[in-house]
Design an enzyme around this catalytic site. Sequence first.
Site, PDB file in Angstrom:
ATOM      1  NE  ARG A  71      -2.353  -1.241   3.534  1.00  0.00           N
ATOM      2  CZ  ARG A  71      -1.782  -0.457   4.433  1.00  0.00           C
ATOM      3  NH1 ARG A  71      -1.813   0.863   4.298  1.00  0.00           N
ATOM      4  NH2 ARG A  71      -1.198  -0.968   5.478  1.00  0.00           N
ATOM      5  CE1 TYR A 199       1.537  -7.063  -3.716  1.00  0.00           C
ATOM      6  CE2 TYR A 199       0.662  -5.688  -1.964  1.00  0.00           C
ATOM      7  CZ  TYR A 199       1.273  -6.857  -2.381  1.00  0.00           C
ATOM      8  OH  TYR A 199       1.605  -7.810  -1.462  1.00  0.00           O
ATOM      9  CE  LYS A 208      -7.030  -3.540   5.432  1.00  0.00           C
ATOM     10  NZ  LYS A 208      -5.725  -4.035   5.374  1.00  0.00           N
ATOM     11  CG  HIS A 228      -7.005  -2.863  10.099  1.00  0.00           C
ATOM     12  ND1 HIS A 228      -5.704  -2.423  10.193  1.00  0.00           N
ATOM     13  CD2 HIS A 228      -6.966  -3.914   9.248  1.00  0.00           C
ATOM     14  CE1 HIS A 228      -4.917  -3.178   9.438  1.00  0.00           C
ATOM     15  NE2 HIS A 228      -5.660  -4.095   8.859  1.00  0.00           N
ATOM     16  CB  SER A 250      -0.602  -3.426   8.068  1.00  0.00           C
ATOM     17  OG  SER A 250      -1.769  -2.703   7.743  1.00  0.00           O
ATOM     18  CB  CYS A 252       0.849  -5.982  14.142  1.00  0.00           C
ATOM     19  SG  CYS A 252       2.058  -4.710  13.716  1.00  0.00           S
ATOM     20  CG  ASP A 279      -7.326  -7.095   7.066  1.00  0.00           C
ATOM     21  OD1 ASP A 279      -6.319  -6.950   7.782  1.00  0.00           O
ATOM     22  OD2 ASP A 279      -7.597  -6.335   6.124  1.00  0.00           O
ATOM     23  NE  ARG A 373       0.070  -8.553   2.645  1.00  0.00           N
ATOM     24  CZ  ARG A 373      -0.468  -8.144   3.797  1.00  0.00           C
ATOM     25  NH1 ARG A 373      -1.559  -8.715   4.266  1.00  0.00           N
ATOM     26  NH2 ARG A 373       0.105  -7.185   4.495  1.00  0.00           N
TER      27      ARG A 373
HETATM   28  P1  GTP Z   1      -2.274  -7.551   7.619  1.00  0.00           P
HETATM   29  O1  GTP Z   1      -2.808  -8.595   6.704  1.00  0.00           O
HETATM   30  O2  GTP Z   1      -1.190  -6.722   6.982  1.00  0.00           O
HETATM   31  O3  GTP Z   1      -3.341  -6.667   8.188  1.00  0.00           O
HETATM   32  O4  GTP Z   1      -1.459  -8.303   8.808  1.00  0.00           O
HETATM   33  P2  GTP Z   1      -1.919  -9.139  10.101  1.00  0.00           P
HETATM   34  O5  GTP Z   1      -2.207  -8.203  11.223  1.00  0.00           O
HETATM   35  O6  GTP Z   1      -2.969 -10.107   9.748  1.00  0.00           O
HETATM   36  O7  GTP Z   1      -0.556  -9.887  10.494  1.00  0.00           O
HETATM   37  P3  GTP Z   1      -0.174 -11.445  10.430  1.00  0.00           P
HETATM   38  O8  GTP Z   1      -1.023 -12.292  11.330  1.00  0.00           O
HETATM   39  O9  GTP Z   1      -0.103 -11.849   9.017  1.00  0.00           O
HETATM   40  O10 GTP Z   1       1.293 -11.427  11.066  1.00  0.00           O
HETATM   41  C1  GTP Z   1       2.340 -10.670  10.516  1.00  0.00           C
HETATM   42  C2  GTP Z   1       3.669 -11.129  11.046  1.00  0.00           C
HETATM   43  O11 GTP Z   1       3.679 -11.129  12.480  1.00  0.00           O
HETATM   44  C3  GTP Z   1       4.043 -12.533  10.623  1.00  0.00           C
HETATM   45  O12 GTP Z   1       5.372 -12.545  10.173  1.00  0.00           O
HETATM   46  C4  GTP Z   1       3.886 -13.361  11.861  1.00  0.00           C
HETATM   47  O13 GTP Z   1       4.761 -14.434  11.871  1.00  0.00           O
HETATM   48  C5  GTP Z   1       4.152 -12.364  12.986  1.00  0.00           C
HETATM   49  N1  GTP Z   1       3.383 -12.714  14.213  1.00  0.00           N
HETATM   50  C6  GTP Z   1       2.047 -12.936  14.286  1.00  0.00           C
HETATM   51  N2  GTP Z   1       1.667 -13.285  15.543  1.00  0.00           N
HETATM   52  C7  GTP Z   1       2.800 -13.257  16.304  1.00  0.00           C
HETATM   53  C8  GTP Z   1       3.069 -13.524  17.680  1.00  0.00           C
HETATM   54  O14 GTP Z   1       2.174 -13.836  18.483  1.00  0.00           O
HETATM   55  N3  GTP Z   1       4.366 -13.373  18.098  1.00  0.00           N
HETATM   56  C9  GTP Z   1       5.355 -13.024  17.228  1.00  0.00           C
HETATM   57  N4  GTP Z   1       6.589 -12.912  17.720  1.00  0.00           N
HETATM   58  N5  GTP Z   1       5.147 -12.793  15.908  1.00  0.00           N
HETATM   59  C10 GTP Z   1       3.891 -12.894  15.447  1.00  0.00           C
HETATM   60  C1  SPV Z   2      -2.883  -4.401   5.418  1.00  0.00           C
HETATM   61  O1  SPV Z   2      -1.912  -3.795   4.972  1.00  0.00           O
HETATM   62  O2  SPV Z   2      -3.411  -4.105   6.514  1.00  0.00           O
HETATM   63  C2  SPV Z   2      -3.434  -5.535   4.661  1.00  0.00           C
HETATM   64  C3  SPV Z   2      -2.935  -5.763   3.304  1.00  0.00           C
HETATM   65  O3  SPV Z   2      -4.300  -6.229   5.148  1.00  0.00           O
HETATM   66  S1  SPV Z   2      -3.651  -4.705   2.129  1.00  0.00           S
HETATM   67  O4  SPV Z   2      -4.791  -5.376   1.525  1.00  0.00           O
HETATM   68  O5  SPV Z   2      -2.631  -4.417   1.123  1.00  0.00           O
HETATM   69  O6  SPV Z   2      -4.119  -3.493   2.791  1.00  0.00           O
HETATM   70 MN    MN Z   3      -4.847  -5.494   7.229  1.00  0.00          MN
END
Ligand code: GTP
Ligand code: SPV
Ligand code: MN
Length: 589
Positions: A71, A199, A208, A228, A250, A252, A279, A373
């Site tokens: 983004r 993208y 979003k 979110h 994002s 996290c 999400d 992704r």
């Molecule tokens: P978006 O799709 O961008 O909104 O991201 P998201 O909030 O869904 O994040 P996602 O669950 O994909 O995690 C992103 C990164 O954080 C990954 O590399 C995970 O491995 C890491 N991660 C997730 N949960 C944990 C946790 O409990 N501990 C640690 N250390 N890392 C974590």
């Molecule tokens: C984020 O960035 O919070 C996502 C991926 O979930 S995107 O669809 O690119 O916003």
């Molecule tokens: Mn997201």
Amino acid sequence: MELTQNRQVLSALHKTAELTQPDEIVWIDGSEAQLDALRALAVESGDLIPLNEEKLPGCYLARSNPNDVARVEDRTFICSRTREEAGPTNNWMDPDEMRGILHGILAGSMRGRTMYVIPYSMGPVGSEFAKYGIELTDSVYVVLNMAIMTRVGKDVLDAMGDSADFIFGVHAMCELDPEKRYIVHFPEENRIVSVNSNYGGNVLQGKKCFSLRIASVLGRNEGWLAEHMLILGIQNPQGEIRYVTGAFPSACGKTNLAMLIPPEGYRKNGWKCWTVGDDIAWLRPGKDGRLWAVNPENGFFGVAPGTSEKSNPNALASTSRDTIFTNVVLNEDDRTVWWEGMTKTPPEGRLVNWKGEPWDGSDGTKGAHPNSRFTAPARNCPCISPEFESGTAVPISAIIFGGRRAKTAPLVYQSRDWAHGVFVGATMASETTAAAVGAVGVVRRDPMAMRPFCGYNMADYWQHWLDMEQVLPNAPKIFNVNWFRTDEEGHFLWPGFGDNLRVLEWILKRCFDEADADVTPIGFVPKPEDINLDGTDVTRDTLREILSLDAASWRENCAGIREYFEQFGERLPASLRADLEALEAAFAE
Ligand code: GTP
Ligand code: SPV
Ligand code: MN
């Protein structure tokens, strides 16, 4: 052939076609036959690479332009009538001026190309909370991703009928020129335009653009919240399912928490988790004064790196078929995919990195882009909640805010009450990630994980949150978590992932008056003996450390909040100012 008689749809479509001049207009009817033909077309053009039909049936790999991998927040605009309406955290431009710029970019942009008309629904078509959109795009990649992430097709148009109540969007790839890349929202007109990108969140407009930026404005006007947030159902050994939402910035941890598998000891005792969403959550007050949540999406656009059989087997299973992978490693020998963290080392074979170059990992570069992704259908998820498909809302017991903070924020704490919970959400901060273009690892304020997604003035958004209390006599309790506290060497102190259920257990106990807590200046913090550590190698001392508050870093945090709040001037809700003053006083030297 036009698939609707809806005059607003047709007139918007014809105006766009006149401007962009596509050679052909194709309506997406939602049939498998049409989607199959488009997949074949994308393979022929090289936009998609078909993967191993046995190991990954129905799966494809896509590579985006290397200048177009995340983004672009600095090129995302909220073009409300006034700058104040968009607020200090959004880019704003006068709507007429922006229309002029976009007009110039869009003029003739689809010459020699096909314009696809995607009718899509956020939420099951015809369900109580569904909202509809039309995205016009010249990208087959967008059509195929939207067909996973949302419900698309003729039945959406049928459900819309003659109604003018839909979100209209245009997406044109143009030259993918980053200098002319614009992601623009006109909240007063329910309109979205994305140009010069292809993208993710820039162009899959249901996500979003619609479900957060535009929907947050609709929510304010109609008395609900577009957030979110992940939505997770937690089933205890008594068979009761209690639901929580979690707002983390994002990359996290939302997808990971949404698909949590309980630690072994918990599983043996009968704990089970159900994914409702990973999400986006649309939250509405119910007649019973509780807050009810639905997930408007139909798939997961998940971060690939770090997803493994160990960290998130449910996400991996979700990608086992009918999935589009973007910017990951291709193994040309067996046409499977790989990314950092899937296994410790890359597989054997002729590997190709996300840019399409031969790669073996020996030069220290990453094979997959850090924001690579997967686009996977929600139905593939082994723990998808029955409420997901039915579109039935689930009642929320706890709202959990969280971010990446190496220091400062403890593992978990609970706000004193709803208004203080809004303060906790409003003062979230997190280290930036690869999900957006820009520096990674810099701490920035990201209120409610909505900084890039709130479609109006953030101060008014906080006021809207505060106002919700009036219609929520049985409001969820509000918490903050931080899975990312590190030691001096930068190692995570908390195991995270499945073990996060230990924290969720305490959170739910608090919601049902089943656990005690220590009263601190930031809110209620668990007594170290009240978090179950059986089966982990976390010691009570480590837990004590990650629950502790360091006065100096909280003083620093207060200074950061004060500075951040300044920009909202008089619009800042009084209760947030008062909560900050109380926090400052508590930590004053
Ligand atoms: P978006 O799709 O961008 O909104 O991201 P998201 O909030 O869904 O994040 P996602 O669950 O994909 O995690 C992103 C990164 O954080 C990954 O590399 C995970 O491995 C890491 N991660 C997730 N949960 C944990 C946790 O409990 N501990 C640690 N250390 N890392 C974590
Ligand atoms: C984020 O960035 O919070 C996502 C991926 O979930 S995107 O669809 O690119 O916003
Ligand atoms: Mn997201």
